[in-house]
Design a protein around this motif. Structure first.
Motif, PDB file in Angstrom:
ATOM      1  N   ALA A 181       0.843  -1.206   0.000  1.00 49.23           N
ATOM      2  CA  ALA A 181       0.000   0.000   0.000  1.00 49.23           C
ATOM      3  C   ALA A 181       0.874   1.250   0.000  1.00 49.23           C
ATOM      4  N   THR A 182       1.497   1.512  -1.137  1.00 46.82           N
ATOM      5  CA  THR A 182       2.423   2.640  -1.237  1.00 46.82           C
ATOM      6  C   THR A 182       1.679   3.957  -1.069  1.00 46.82           C
ATOM      7  N   ARG A 183       2.379   4.957  -0.502  1.00 47.23           N
ATOM      8  CA  ARG A 183       1.754   6.237  -0.174  1.00 47.23           C
ATOM      9  C   ARG A 183       2.318   7.399  -0.977  1.00 47.23           C
ATOM     10  N   ASN A 184       3.446   7.204  -1.635  1.00 47.15           N
ATOM     11  CA  ASN A 184       4.070   8.298  -2.369  1.00 47.15           C
ATOM     12  C   ASN A 184       3.230   8.656  -3.588  1.00 47.15           C
ATOM     13  N   PRO A 185       2.678   9.872  -3.678  1.00 44.17           N
ATOM     14  CA  PRO A 185       1.759  10.212  -4.779  1.00 44.17           C
ATOM     15  C   PRO A 185       2.388  10.079  -6.161  1.00 44.17           C
ATOM     16  N   PHE A 217       4.894   8.189  -7.151  1.00 46.05           N
ATOM     17  CA  PHE A 217       5.099   6.777  -7.482  1.00 46.05           C
ATOM     18  C   PHE A 217       3.773   6.116  -7.850  1.00 46.05           C
ATOM     19  N   ASN A 218       2.724   6.409  -7.109  1.00 50.49           N
ATOM     20  CA  ASN A 218       1.416   5.812  -7.407  1.00 50.49           C
ATOM     21  C   ASN A 218       0.889   6.259  -8.767  1.00 50.49           C
ATOM     22  N   ILE A 255       2.722   4.248 -11.386  1.00 49.46           N
ATOM     23  CA  ILE A 255       2.213   2.880 -11.466  1.00 49.46           C
ATOM     24  C   ILE A 255       0.891   2.846 -12.224  1.00 49.46           C
ATOM     25  N   GLU A 256       0.034   3.837 -12.012  1.00 49.91           N
ATOM     26  CA  GLU A 256      -1.237   3.897 -12.741  1.00 49.91           C
ATOM     27  C   GLU A 256      -0.989   3.939 -14.246  1.00 49.91           C
ATOM     28  N   GLN A 257      -0.025   4.761 -14.669  1.00 54.10           N
ATOM     29  CA  GLN A 257       0.249   4.848 -16.102  1.00 54.10           C
ATOM     30  C   GLN A 257       0.900   3.580 -16.628  1.00 54.10           C
ATOM     31  N   ILE A 258       1.796   2.993 -15.853  1.00 51.54           N
ATOM     32  CA  ILE A 258       2.424   1.750 -16.288  1.00 51.54           C
ATOM     33  C   ILE A 258       1.377   0.663 -16.465  1.00 51.54           C
ATOM     34  N   GLU A 259       0.385   0.620 -15.577  1.00 51.82           N
ATOM     35  CA  GLU A 259      -0.696  -0.371 -15.706  1.00 51.82           C
ATOM     36  C   GLU A 259      -1.450  -0.173 -17.014  1.00 51.82           C
TER      37      GLU A 259
END
Length: 529
Positions: A186-190, A192-193, A196-200
């Motif tokens: 449950a990463t919290r760094n905005p 980084f998150n 990850i959304e774009q990589i998905e």
């Protein structure tokens, strides 16, 4: 009551029937006029009149017979290829845009039971985008076709809550996919998150190469593996995950490892070798530290990416391999291009989707959830629950989040640290003494065996860890000035030089003495330390 208007394609198969026997067959368009609980005021029948005029006329006449009050209008709709998505959408879009809709007076439905699957999809898109201001109407035959039952119908309103729940399922799946890419942490760094959304999104929609940049230990290899797992779940990559660290490839063996060789290609080549690129056919190839790859190998790799074919070492017949590439590097590849150590054309091919993974020290918010992840992993792998006691946990996190913790090895350092603590924990409990011992190891690892901060020396490691980072940085600088000054007054003059210049008089030594006292320190103790 508003008039009910249905727009529907002629069913060239389902609506087709002739003679008296046609009344024994369920025909979806004709059935629209037979429902007692659905009043058909007007039917807009779309058909290719050049090819199916007779069938369209028969269906219109039969519909008028079962529903005399219905107004039936025929429209000539020519589809050069009913299975060409772009062409069908264009024709239906033109029809919708040219139709005189009067939503204040009429309710509109599009009959999706007839027509090709392509036209049904196009109608759905037009309704979902609200270009068609109505709802979808689906009909189904009765269990027994005897000409007396119209079957059933269902009105599909894309605004209904159950379709919102379908959309929610898609949203939940996307969250699950992102959790997979983050290994469930449950990463919290905005920032980084968001990455990850774009990589998905990219991983799901694209097979183009991806370049992962970042320091050693930032998690490039793990992320590449998770991308493969995600694509595998979605049945996009039937092949294998193949990984190699290019820094381990040297000399003639590099070509053979990557591209394979044929028997007798060189001394010792006693059998054919497929090579990693062929092993990754229909799978994912992760080339870590791609900046270490030689220029000849880079040229071969570029051709393999662009043409999906290459020559094995010693071979004169090309082989094929269709793989997706993810490359990792901790180098500045643009600088390597300028230095002549990396091909500019290969970088251009890799640089379509480039992401930089931050180091652990840049993601301070994520240290705690990653600490929990590492503990859970150790517990799962060793079948023994391991936890911190409250004091030990607070001490470890205080150190981990302090400026003293460089985390130069990133997640590898954290993983190794947790493994040591969990292994030494008696009864599955990590105590404060173990944490202090581990902090000493990490200090020695990052700063050298003799490196001990002035704060820890004077206050004690535990007391120093209780200070806010602001106070730690400020006090550390004050102690540095004090230790190189000959007197309290000299240190005060240096520390308060700006403020004293704006005053008529100032007792710098007294100000410094009071500041040190806030932390239980005095001049003699600081100088002795």
């Amino acid at each position: 009551m508003k008039r009910q208007v249905v727009i529907g394609m002629l069913g060239t198969q389902l609506d087709a029937a002739s003679g008296a026997g046609r009344w024994e067959k369920w025909r979806p368009t004709v059935s629209l006029g037979m429902h007692e609980d659905f009043l058909l005021d007007r039917m807009e029948l779309l058909a290719d009149e050049r090819r199916f005029a007779r069938l369209a006329g028969q269906v219109a006449a039969d519909l008028a017979q079962v529903s005399p009050e219905s107004d039936i209008r025929r429209h000539d709709l020519y589809l050069s290829d009913p299975w060409d998505f772009e062409a069908v959408y264009g024709v239906l879009d033109d029809f919708v845009r040219g139709y005189d809709f009067r939503p204040d007076e009429e309710d509109y439905y599009v009959h999706i039971t007839t027509g090709t699957h392509v036209s049904q999809i196009c109608w759905f898109l037009l309704a979902e985008s609200r270009l068609f201001p109505g709802r979808l109407l689906q009909t189904a035959p009765p269990r027994k076709q005897d000409g007396r039952s119209p079957g059933s119908f269902a009105i599909i309103d894309l605004d209904l809550s159950r379709y919102d729940r379908i959309a929610q399922r898609f949203a939940e799946q996307r969250l699950h996919d992102r959790d997979l890419l983050k290994s469930g942490i449950a990463t919290r760094n905005p920032a980084f998150n968001r990455m990850i959304e774009q990589i998905e999104t990219v991983a799901t929609r694209s097979k183009s190469p991806m370049l992962l940049m970042g320091p050693t230990g930032a998690g490039k290899s793990q992320l590449a593996r998770r991308v493969f797992d995600l694509k595998k779940q979605k049945h996009q990559l039937p092949g294998r995950f193949v990984e190699v660290n290019c820094a381990t490839l040297r000399g003639d063996g590099a070509m053979s490892t990557l591209f394979g060789h044929i028997k007798g290609a060189y001394t010792g080549a006693s059998a054919d070798r497929a090579g990693l690129l062929r092993s990754a056919h229909q799978g994912l190839l992760f080339l870590d530290e791609i900046g270490e790859l030689g220029l000849d190998e880079q040229a071969m790799l570029l051709r393999a990416l662009e043409e999906k074919r290459f020559l094995p070492v010693g071979g004169d017949k090309e082989v094929e391999s269709d793989f997706q590439l993810i490359a990792g590097t901790n180098r500045d590849l643009q600088a390597s291009v300028l230095d002549g150590r990396f091909r500019e054309d290969l970088l251009a091919r890799l640089n379509l989707w480039t992401y930089r993974l931050p180091g652990l020290a840049e993601r301070a918010e994520d240290i705690e959830p990653n600490l929990e992840f590492e503990l859970e992993r150790h517990s799962r792998e060793n079948h023994q629950r391991v936890t911190f006691n409250r004091e030990a946990r607070a001490r470890y996190l205080a150190f981990a989040l302090s400026g003293e913790a460089s985390w130069s090895g990133n997640f590898r350092d954290l993983g190794a640290s947790v493994m040591r603590l969990a292994t030494l924990a008696e009864g599955g409990r990590i105590r404060a003494d173990l944490v202090e011992e581990e902090i000493g190891r990490l200090r020695a690892q990052w700063h050298g065996a003799q490196a001990v901060s002035a704060l820890d020396e004077l206050l004690g490691a535990h007391a120093a860890a209780q200070l806010d980072r602001f106070d730690r940085v400020q006090l550390d600088d004050v102690l540095t000035v004090c230790r190189r000054s000959k007197s309290l007054s000299q240190a005060g003059r240096e520390l308060f030089a700006i403020s004293r210049a704006n005053k008529a008089s100032s007792n710098d030594a007294d100000r410094l003495r009071k500041y040190l006292a806030r932390f239980g320190l005095d001049w003699e103790r600081v100088r002795a330390g």
